[in-house]
Design an enzyme around this catalytic site. Structure first.
Site, mmCIF file in Angstrom:
data_model
loop_
_atom_site.group_PDB
_atom_site.id
_atom_site.type_symbol
_atom_site.label_atom_id
_atom_site.label_comp_id
_atom_site.label_asym_id
_atom_site.label_seq_id
_atom_site.Cartn_x
_atom_site.Cartn_y
_atom_site.Cartn_z
ATOM 1 N N CYS A 1 28.431 14.218 35.658
ATOM 2 C CA CYS A 1 28.688 13.825 37.043
ATOM 3 C C CYS A 1 27.563 14.134 38.028
ATOM 4 O O CYS A 1 27.062 13.233 38.698
ATOM 5 C CB CYS A 1 29.987 14.473 37.535
ATOM 6 S SG CYS A 1 31.462 13.843 36.717
ATOM 7 N N ILE A 2 27.182 15.402 38.142
ATOM 8 C CA ILE A 2 26.256 15.779 39.211
ATOM 9 C C ILE A 2 24.913 15.053 39.115
ATOM 10 O O ILE A 2 24.388 14.589 40.129
ATOM 11 C CB ILE A 2 26.055 17.305 39.246
ATOM 12 C CG1 ILE A 2 27.392 17.990 39.511
ATOM 13 C CG2 ILE A 2 25.069 17.696 40.335
ATOM 14 C CD1 ILE A 2 27.319 19.503 39.479
#
Length: 437
Positions: A273-274
């Protein structure tokens, strides 16, 4: 339709489906089954399906005994046969949303899943996308595909977005007790989909006014972290030049009880995600003629950290031993993208290993959770045991993951030099051969 579905949820008569049995999908399927809903998991990988049906777990955040009991009780099953979507009343799409070779969103898995659902869509069905994506995906992509079935969104079926918030290895927050955000297409959709999650989870379900708000929520959460990690990584580079220990600076700043949240530097960003979400937002922003300058600046800092770490490694070898990186033996400790997990998706450690090898270093790795990994179609085998001989044979040890089951005191005693990118050696007494990021 709304009242009928709310009653079926309350009576546990809903059959739940989860498309994608990975780090997000399998824990969600398990929780739905534990809450009393008959649950069917769908995946294109027969190996995963077979493991689930045998009661064998492959996800760290799932309790082995829970999975086996649910399978034995007939509450949870898995299949590669997507025609069984016709049996479900609620389906959550939890498939990967990677970036393509040009760092642009690849939503082929989402689109393919939506088309599979559309084939078996029926009246009274709830469809929820959980995969991280750019704002607008639910309305602009999923809704038209699903309505090709001839059914109308909001009248014949409900559609919404609820971002996954899985944090692998988190000892406190799991799927069941992490607050949820739901954005439905219409008030009725939000109410019914929220009721389904409320029947499964043990924390707040926040109702956003639209799928786009829920989609942007997930992007904000991870972009916030990306920017702040970018800031701290840039300060790490500066503090090294100024001969200031940034880790101590952070500890000092943490004493302020307001206005400061601690973020830490590292060899780069990992996980699904990040590192990816800001690219989704930047890509979508261009459609509106908007340039996300601050976000893109942080991405540039974070993306170059593996190269910076390799440059620091070269400097340590040159300064301490008058050796070049080319021809030196380097031991990398940790391939996982975060502490105490076996997940190496987008792990910066892999980029560090690649860059070390490009510079001519004889590079080996050890990770107690990851004996081998695949990258760009190639399998890399790790060292089977962290021995004194292995450590002593390396010119430099580079720590790229802060696993708690590694004896760093043992490593320090046998290493010629250590470059610690995670500050896991902070409590060691003898730091003569240690340098930190």
């Amino acid at each position: 339709m709304k009242e009928e579905l709310l009653k079926k949820i309350a009576d546990r008569e809903i059959v739940a489906g989860v498309v994608g049995l990975g780090y997000v999908g399998l824990p969600l399927a398990v929780e739905k089954a534990k809450a009393g809903f008959k649950t069917i998991g769908f995946d294109v990988q027969a190996e995963k399906v077979d493991l689930v049906n045998q009661g064998h777990n492959y996800i760290g955040d799932v309790v082995d005994n829970d999975l086996k009991q649910l399978v034995d009780d007939g509450k949870l099953s898995a299949t590669t046969d997507f025609s069984r979507l016709s049996e479900v009343d609620f389906v959550a799409i939890c498939v990967p949303t990677p970036l393509d070779a040009h760092q642009q969103p690849d939503i082929n898995y989402v689109e393919s899943s939506a088309r599979s659902v559309a084939k078996y869509l029926h009246k009274g069905m709830m469809v929820v996308l959980e995969s991280t994506t750019y704002p607008g995906t639910t309305e602009e992509l999923l809704k038209p595909i699903l309505e090709q079935s001839g059914l109308k969104c909001g009248e014949d079926f409900y559609l919404g977005f609820s971002p996954e918030r899985v944090d692998p290895g988190n000892a406190i927050y799991k799927t069941k007790n992490t607050p949820k955000v739901v954005g439905g297409l219409g008030a009725d959709a939000s109410e019914v989909i929220s009721a389904m999650y409320e029947a499964v989870l043990q924390n707040q379900v926040f109702r956003a006014s639209s799928p786009a708000v829920a989609e942007m929520t997930k992007i904000l959460e991870n972009t916030y972290r990306n920017i702040n990690i970018g800031l701290i990584n840039e300060l790490a580079i500066l503090c090294n030049r100024m001969n200031i220990n940034l880790w101590e600076v952070i500890e000092a700043a943490k004493t302020k009880p307001f206005g400061f949240t601690a973020f830490y530097p590292g060899p780069g960003l990992g996980g699904h995600c990040i590192p990816l979400d800001p690219y989704y937002l930047s890509w979508k922003a261009r459609e509106y003629g908007f340039h996300t300058s601050m976000i893109e600046a942080s991405m540039m800092v974070n993306d170059r950290m593996p190269e910076y770490c390799v440059a620091r490694a070269a400097d340590i070898l040159n300064r301490r031993f008058k050796k070049s990186l080319n021809g030196s033996k380097v031991l990398v400790l940790g391939v996982a993208y975060k502490q105490d997990i076996d997940d190496y998706r987008e792990s910066p450690a892999i980029s560090v290993i690649e860059n070390l090898r490009k510079e001519g270093a004889e590079t080996v790795f050890f990770d107690p959770y990851i004996p081998k990994f695949r990258h760009h179609g190639k399998t890399y085998e790790g060292e089977k045991e962290l021995t004194a001989e292995l450590i002593e044979g390396a010119d430099l040890v580079v720590i790229t993951a802060s696993h708690s089951n590694v004896d760093y005191d043992f490593v320090q005693k046998h290493a010629k030099a250590i470059f610690d990118t995670k500050n896991v050696t902070k409590n060691l007494q003898d730091k003569e051969n240690i340098e930190v990021l």
